[in-house]
Scaffold this active site. Structure first.
Site, mmCIF file in Angstrom:
data_model
loop_
_atom_site.group_PDB
_atom_site.id
_atom_site.type_symbol
_atom_site.label_atom_id
_atom_site.label_comp_id
_atom_site.label_asym_id
_atom_site.label_seq_id
_atom_site.Cartn_x
_atom_site.Cartn_y
_atom_site.Cartn_z
ATOM 1 N N PHE A 1 -1.388 2.725 0.030
ATOM 2 C CA PHE A 1 -1.723 1.823 1.150
ATOM 3 C C PHE A 1 -1.443 2.361 2.367
ATOM 4 C CE2 PHE A 1 -0.254 -1.718 4.162
ATOM 5 C CZ PHE A 1 -1.048 -2.710 3.530
ATOM 6 N N CYS B 1 -7.680 0.444 -1.222
ATOM 7 C CA CYS B 1 -6.415 0.945 -1.510
ATOM 8 C C CYS B 1 -5.421 -0.468 -2.096
ATOM 9 C CB CYS B 1 -5.554 1.237 -0.126
ATOM 10 S SG CYS B 1 -5.538 -0.353 0.882
ATOM 11 N N CYS B 2 -4.297 0.017 -2.681
ATOM 12 C CA CYS B 2 -3.191 -0.980 -3.227
ATOM 13 C C CYS B 2 -2.055 -0.349 -2.776
ATOM 14 C CB CYS B 2 -3.439 -1.164 -4.790
ATOM 15 S SG CYS B 2 -3.276 0.010 -5.695
ATOM 16 N N ALA B 3 -0.769 -0.448 -3.536
ATOM 17 C CA ALA B 3 0.264 0.074 -2.970
ATOM 18 C C ALA B 3 0.289 1.576 -3.082
ATOM 19 C CB ALA B 3 1.512 -0.572 -3.696
ATOM 20 N N SER C 1 -6.587 -0.723 -6.914
ATOM 21 C CA SER C 1 -7.387 -0.114 -6.310
ATOM 22 C C SER C 1 -8.390 0.720 -7.186
ATOM 23 C CB SER C 1 -7.043 0.478 -5.137
ATOM 24 O OG SER C 1 -5.997 1.646 -5.541
#
Length: 433
Positions: A322, A386-388, A394
């Site tokens: 992220f 993205c993710c975290a 992602s």
């Protein structure tokens, strides 16, 4: 293309509000009075900090204190839709139900004895004393309703009127102390209750509990149990710790946040985070879930601090964690899978939020939407998926994009390509198409 909801007639809105007031007013006075009567028959304690004894009594502040009753009714009557009336009434009902339940289960007593007052303040104090006894303290229903009403009007009042509104709301909030109606502990607990009511009945979008069905997914159930146990432990710590110091009650905040996250995994889904398509999050969700989001950010830093923030996938598409504001602004588009994190406030790039719960794979529909969004955005500039952490949600979407656009022939080949980038990826078999 979605059609606009037909506007409700003012008369219909007014009637809906009047009906709600006809229900809420007697319900409040009957349940509030019952809680007072019940507490008067018990040995009731108090939670008070030593410094509170230095708070001055200011008789004139009973005027802003009383004014919340006017705003209570006006806020219901002055709405632009019947749904707006229903949601505000739902907030009122939630605050009243939770507060009165707390007053019955663990009543507290205000200990300060007010001096004699005269004139208008004296009259208002006398009327207040006719139904408001010193037992109903934490969480302050007055503060909970203030948070609800403040939020209702802050979206409608701008400029000088908005400034005046914020100042007056501050006076209402301060008056619970300067009228010696409440002790300090009642304020943060009341504010937390108000935020919960606003979150439970948001102005826009789905209700967090709408369409709830207990999940059949084993992984989601385990995570729901994990967060539920965390919430229960924090709640027990708050209750036990309060016997030593009232400061322990601050644990109620993260306990509620974890309970909401457990509710998400149990079946409510990503809508509990109330994240919009542009990555923004409303104020109530931002504040209510702040302890959980802080934990998520710490976890993000711990796992990715030694890794590059992103790695190239193919043809201007990148995979990463992220992003910060500066990192996000280095891309034309960010495709964001993290339900729990909010778009950086100063991010100026195009932002597409396709929220997925942490540690859960995207559904087929979400994968399809993500692949189409990435391919369309790629034609307009660089894209960050993205993710975290950038390890699972992602990565699953990136693999699906590679396969879906023919850049990889199989899911296994896509996983190998991503693994070769040097960034950890965790895609289980069958999670990429």
């Amino acid at each position: 293309m979605a059609t606009e909801r037909p506007k409700d007639k003012f008369g219909a809105i007014l009637l809906r509000a009047a009906l709600w007031l006809a229900l809420l007013a007697p319900l409040f006075y009957s349940t509030y009075g019952f809680a007072n009567w019940l507490a008067s028959r018990r040995d009731v304690g108090s939670i008070i900090f030593a410094w509170e004894r230095d708070i001055p009594f200011m008789a004139w502040t009973i005027v802003p204190y009383w004014s919340i009753n006017l705003f209570y009714g006006l806020s219901l009557l002055l709405n632009d839709s019947k749904r707006g009336v229903d949601r505000l009434a739902g907030r009122y009902l939630t605050a009243q139900a939770v507060a009165v339940t707390c007053f019955i289960l663990f009543p507290l007593k205000a200990t300060f004895v007010r001096p004699e007052t005269s004139g208008l303040p004296g009259f208002l104090f006398a009327v207040l004393g006719g139904f408001d006894k010193p037992f109903n303290q934490a969480p302050s229903l007055h503060i909970a309703l203030l948070v609800i009403i403040w939020d209702h009007w802050r979206h409608r009042l701008t400029g000088i009127a908005g400034i005046i509104w914020h100042v007056w709301c501050f006076l209402i909030g301060a008056s619970v102390l300067t009228t010696w109606q409440h002790h300090f502990i009642d304020i943060p607990t009341g504010a937390l209750l108000g935020l919960f009511a606003v979150w439970l009945f948001p102005r826009e979008g789905e209700l967090p509990f709408a369409g709830f069905r207990l999940t059949a997914d084993r992984r989601a159930r385990r995570l729901a149990l994990f967060y539920g146990l965390g919430a229960a432990l924090l709640l027990a710590s708050a209750a036990g710790g309060a016997l030593v110091s009232p400061i322990a009650l601050v644990l109620l905040w993260p306990a509620l946040a974890l309970a909401i996250v457990a509710f998400a995994y149990a079946g409510a889904g990503v809508k509990v985070f109330q994240k919009a398509a542009d990555g923004s999050v409303p104020l109530a969700s931002r504040l209510l879930l702040w302890p959980y989001r802080i934990g998520a950010k710490i976890n993000l830093w711990a796992w990715t601090r030694t890794l590059p923030p992103r790695v190239p996938v193919a043809d201007g598409v990148f995979l990463g964690r992220f992003p910060t504001t500066a990192e996000a602004n280095g891309f034309g588009t960010v495709v964001d899978l993290a339900a729990e994190l909010e778009r950086p406030a100063r991010a100026s790039c195009r932002w597409i939020s396709l929220a997925v719960l942490d540690l859960m794979p995207p559904a087929e529909k979400e994968l399809s939407e993500a692949v189409q969004a990435i391919e369309a955005a790629r034609r307009q500039g660089t894209v960050l998926i993205c993710c975290a952490l950038g390890f699972q949600r992602s990565a699953t979407v990136a693999a699906a994009w590679l396969v879906g656009t023919g850049r990889s022939h199989t899911a296994a080949q896509a996983r190998e390509l991503l693994a070769a980038s040097g960034r950890p990826v965790h895609i289980q078999a069958g999670e990429a198409v």
